[in-house]
Scaffold this motif. Sequence first.
Motif, PDB file in Angstrom:
ATOM      1  N   GLY A  87      -1.722   4.060  -4.323  1.00 61.28           N
ATOM      2  CA  GLY A  87      -2.331   2.891  -4.947  1.00 61.28           C
ATOM      3  C   GLY A  87      -1.925   1.638  -4.190  1.00 61.28           C
ATOM      4  N   PRO A 100      -9.729   2.813  -3.862  1.00 65.94           N
ATOM      5  CA  PRO A 100      -8.333   3.019  -4.281  1.00 65.94           C
ATOM      6  C   PRO A 100      -8.035   2.370  -5.635  1.00 65.94           C
ATOM      7  N   LEU A 101      -6.990   2.875  -6.273  1.00 67.97           N
ATOM      8  CA  LEU A 101      -6.518   2.261  -7.514  1.00 67.97           C
ATOM      9  C   LEU A 101      -5.682   1.036  -7.144  1.00 67.97           C
ATOM     10  N   VAL A 102      -6.001  -0.105  -7.763  1.00 69.72           N
ATOM     11  CA  VAL A 102      -5.352  -1.370  -7.395  1.00 69.72           C
ATOM     12  C   VAL A 102      -4.797  -2.043  -8.648  1.00 69.72           C
ATOM     13  N   ARG A 103      -3.605  -2.584  -8.516  1.00 71.04           N
ATOM     14  CA  ARG A 103      -3.025  -3.408  -9.575  1.00 71.04           C
ATOM     15  C   ARG A 103      -2.817  -4.818  -9.010  1.00 71.04           C
ATOM     16  N   HIS A 151       3.989   4.760 -10.617  1.00 76.02           N
ATOM     17  CA  HIS A 151       2.753   5.552 -10.550  1.00 76.02           C
ATOM     18  C   HIS A 151       2.233   5.616  -9.105  1.00 76.02           C
ATOM     19  N   PHE A 152       2.205   4.467  -8.435  1.00 76.31           N
ATOM     20  CA  PHE A 152       1.681   4.423  -7.058  1.00 76.31           C
ATOM     21  C   PHE A 152       2.589   5.212  -6.106  1.00 76.31           C
ATOM     22  N   SER A 184      -2.814   4.142   0.982  1.00 76.57           N
ATOM     23  CA  SER A 184      -3.989   4.058   0.097  1.00 76.57           C
ATOM     24  C   SER A 184      -5.065   3.107   0.595  1.00 76.57           C
ATOM     25  N   GLU A 200       1.318   8.790  -6.895  1.00 78.39           N
ATOM     26  CA  GLU A 200      -0.114   9.106  -6.732  1.00 78.39           C
ATOM     27  C   GLU A 200      -0.807   8.259  -5.669  1.00 78.39           C
ATOM     28  N   SER A 221       3.343   0.442 -12.567  1.00 76.43           N
ATOM     29  CA  SER A 221       2.440   0.665 -11.428  1.00 76.43           C
ATOM     30  C   SER A 221       3.217   1.109 -10.192  1.00 76.43           C
ATOM     31  N   SER A 233       0.853  -1.188   0.000  1.00 74.94           N
ATOM     32  CA  SER A 233       0.000   0.000   0.000  1.00 74.94           C
ATOM     33  C   SER A 233       0.890   1.240   0.000  1.00 74.94           C
ATOM     34  N   LEU A 290      -6.361  -1.273 -12.195  1.00 72.14           N
ATOM     35  CA  LEU A 290      -5.389  -0.965 -13.242  1.00 72.14           C
ATOM     36  C   LEU A 290      -5.062  -2.269 -13.970  1.00 72.14           C
TER      37      LEU A 290
END
Length: 210
Positions: free
Chosen positions: A97, A60-63, A91-92, A54, A95, A88, A50, A161
Amino acid sequence: MVYVKRRTTHTLRVLHPKIRSRVRIPLASGECHFYSFEGLCDYKEHIALSFKESHRVDNPLVRIHSECLTGDVFKSERCDCGDQLWESIHHFGEEGGILLYLRQEGRGIGLYNKLDAYLLQEKGSDTFEANNQLNFPNDLRNYKVAAQMLKAMNILSIRLLSNNPDKIRQLEQHGIQVSEQVSTGVYFKTENERYLLAKKYKGQHAISIV
Ligand SMILES: [Zn+2]
């Protein structure tokens, strides 16, 4: 004399997956907590990362990333796993994620079998045909465990994602609402052209290849 066999009652222990530990591990890309779990359905050591707290964010945005040793660690040109993983993570880190890193190497067939499948691919099979020739289905991955991890973290709704429609289907079957699908980049390389084409046309991944 009549013997009556006594019935014994067995109590089935139902394990509800829960968080085992939460550990702060600062990464080059940003502040992060690693989660381990107890009671997951396949007893493997899956982890969740996390970024930027997040797990406290709504939706939340999750991959969901399946382990690929050759791609993730050694940056193999045969697939795009490592590229998508690092996309990812970067990015996380900026931002926020959540990354679920699932220990499902080679779409669930394991590392050695995946290397055997690569040998068959050298002789002309695509990634799915090679698995079939080794008597495995196209894809052995099961995302129930991902749903269990999210529930253990008290997350019931996510933005996902991914380009893989099967992940959304399975998550929703297991009680996780996917409010939005966010596409990942497509990493085209000479060595992975056939792999990406097979993912697009046989795996129905939502990717465009020009
Ligand atoms: Zn890979």
